[in-house]
Design an enzyme around this catalytic site. Structure first.
Site, PDB file in Angstrom:
ATOM      1  CG  LEU A   1      14.828  65.918  23.916  1.00 22.46           C
ATOM      2  CD1 LEU A   1      14.973  66.796  25.162  1.00 22.46           C
ATOM      3  CD2 LEU A   1      15.067  66.771  22.654  1.00 22.46           C
TER       4      LEU A   1
ATOM      5  CB  THR B   1       8.150  65.499  12.631  1.00 24.99           C
ATOM      6  OG1 THR B   1       7.408  66.657  13.054  1.00 24.99           O
ATOM      7  CG2 THR B   1       8.123  64.442  13.734  1.00 24.99           C
TER       8      THR B   1
ATOM      9  CD  GLU C   1      19.351  65.080  15.074  1.00 23.75           C
ATOM     10  OE1 GLU C   1      19.636  66.268  14.881  1.00 23.75           O
ATOM     11  OE2 GLU C   1      20.190  64.185  15.220  1.00 23.75           O
TER      12      GLU C   1
ATOM     13  CD  GLN D   1      11.538  61.651 -24.306  1.00 23.72           C
ATOM     14  OE1 GLN D   1      10.387  61.958 -24.003  1.00 23.72           O
ATOM     15  NE2 GLN D   1      12.095  62.020 -25.447  1.00 23.72           N
TER      16      GLN D   1
ATOM     17  CG  ASP E   1      19.537  75.237  16.189  1.00 24.19           C
ATOM     18  OD1 ASP E   1      18.420  74.833  15.819  1.00 24.19           O
ATOM     19  OD2 ASP E   1      19.706  76.275  16.857  1.00 24.19           O
TER      20      ASP E   1
ATOM     21  CB  SER F   1       6.658  66.917  18.428  1.00 22.04           C
ATOM     22  OG  SER F   1       6.721  65.952  17.400  1.00 22.04           O
TER      23      SER F   1
ATOM     24  NE  ARG G   1      15.716  45.398 -16.159  1.00 24.84           N
ATOM     25  CZ  ARG G   1      15.653  44.063 -16.242  1.00 24.84           C
ATOM     26  NH1 ARG G   1      16.755  43.336 -16.179  1.00 24.84           N
ATOM     27  NH2 ARG G   1      14.482  43.453 -16.399  1.00 24.84           N
TER      28      ARG G   1
ATOM     29  N   PRO H   1       8.364  58.497  26.150  1.00 25.40           N
ATOM     30  CG  PRO H   1       8.150  56.445  27.252  1.00 25.40           C
ATOM     31  CD  PRO H   1       8.926  57.726  27.291  1.00 25.40           C
TER      32      PRO H   1
END
Ligand code: FAD
Length: 383
Positions: free
Chosen positions: A125, A364, A362, A278, A239, A132, A267, A128
């Protein structure tokens, strides 16, 4: 929605994980360094059923549901996104639209080979000049007697250098989405050339290609669906593809979480395991919530699709959240590993490099937001 997997789905997931731990995980770093997976894995993936999860049994597939496909994508994403991409593009983006829109002859010609892992497909698809904005793609297909003749360029095509066939989107009519048609083009057709795109940040074991079409002549029966339906075919394929990408991102998050828990409980710094500090638990807690949230969005989108309801919006939400969360989780995992997270001794550096592309392809993250924003407001910000 029932959030309990069926015994069959549980069994499929367990088998997929066992396969990945045996056949993929031990090799992923070497494949990444070699910038190519060993293609002997492809028929093994076929034998395990990965390429045929949703393909009906009459074409050699398992005929299972989208949720089971998502479980496969999650396990492959946890193991190695390069392998996941080989499967999701060949099975999802190439075979998926042939199953949905193809003639009997097209299905018989391509699906059994794809399911078995004897053939690989790709999805052409992006160009260059049009990523989008794919609706304005420039590759052209012109009718010449009974044939179509294709000229143009594609870029960043996953599986492109290995594939036996490419689903090519080309302009057959006027401007915009309605002028686009889809063609199944065998890659040994004269005039078709491809070259590897090198130097990728991640997904290094996977082939990514620039494709060139110069007078590529295909017969009339190479057209998939109707003339002018190509863009709709591409969008409906994406989709489902986005649900799969989101599932594979969930696998990355789950992989980061498991690796980080194991490492940080073993570790010691300042006289106790770093997991007992924490601020390290803060990183782990975020990964844990992201894994659950991503998986729930994936399952919701899959559930809608399986019930035959509209699921594009749910797919965009799942893809947006899970891909951003995968980058976040992998970044947190590197942080929790300290300097050891920055080198290849542990999987988290590769998770981070591989995760980065998930917010790009697929659609952005910005494009997913425009889709979600359009659905929420009724106003399109695309033009
Ligand atoms: P552009 O479209 O130029 O976008 C650049 C930036 O501008 C992005 O941040 C984008 O979000 C932003 N932008 C663009 N338009 C808007 C807007 N309207 N509003 C706000 N922001 C905007 N393609 C295929 O067809 N098949 C494949 O198999 C495939 N595999 C890929 C594998 C890899 C490893 C990669 C990197 C890409 C792959 N792609 C594939 C291409 C991918 O889908 C595109 O790269 C992607 O759609 C973005 O297009 P672009 O790269 O041209 O970026």
């Amino acid at each position: 929605m029932d959030l309990t997997l069926t015994p069959d789905q549980e069994a499929f997931r367990a088998a997929a994980r066992e396969f990945c731990d045996r056949e993929v995980v031990p090799h992923r770093t070497a494949w990444d360094h070699a910038e190519s997976v060993d293609l002997a894995i492809v028929p093994k993936l076929g034998e395990q059923g990965f390429f045929g999860v949703k393909i009906p049994e009459e074409y050699g597939g398992l005929g299972l549901d989208l949720l089971t496909y998502c479980l496969a994508m999650e396990e492959l994403g946890r193991a190695d996104s390069a392998i996941r991409g080989i499967v999701s593009v060949s099975a999802g983006l190439f075979a998926g639209p042939i199953l949905a829109h193809g003639t009997d002859a097209q299905k018989q010609r391509w699906l059994p080979g794809i399911v078995a892992g004897e053939l690989l497909g790709c999805f052409g698809l992006t160009e260059p000049g049009h990523g989008s904005d794919a609706a304005n793609l420039r590759t052209k297909a012109v009718r010449d007697g009974e044939d179509w003749v294709i000229d143009g360029e594609k870029i960043f095509i996953t599986n492109g250098t290995w594939a036996d066939a490419c689903l090519v989107f080309a302009r057959t009519g006027g401007p915009g989405p309605k002028g686009v048609s889809a063609f199944i083009v065998p890659t040994d057709t004269p005039g078709f050339e491809r070259r590897e795109v090198t130097g990728k940040l991640g997904l290094r074991g996977q082939a990514t290609a620039a494709l060139s079409f110069s007078g590529v002549r295909v017969p009339a029966d190479a057209l998939l669906g109707e003339e002018g339906q190509g863009f709709r075919i591409a969008m409906s394929t994406l989709d489902t593809g986005r649900v799969g990408i989101a599932a594979s991102c969930t696998g990355i998050i789950a992989g980061c979480l498991a690796a980080t828990v194991e490492y940080t409980t073993q570790r010691d710094q300042f006289g106790k395991p770093i997991a007992a500090h924490q601020l390290v638990q803060d990183l782990i807690a975020d990964m844990s919530v992201d894994a659950d949230a991503a998986r729930l969005l994936v399952w919701r989108a899959a559930d809608l699709a399986m019930r035959g309801e509209p699921f594009s919006l749910a797919a965009s939400k799942a893809k947006l959240f899970a891909s951003e969360a995968a980058v976040r989780a992998a970044n947190n995992a590197v942080q929790a590993f300290g300097g050891y997270g920055y080198v290849d001794d542990y999987p988290v550096a590769k998770y981070l490099r591989d995760a980065r592309v998930m917010t790009l392809y697929e659609g952005t993250s910005q494009i997913q937001k425009l889709l979600i924003g359009r659905a929420e407001t009724g106003v399109s910000a695309f033009v």
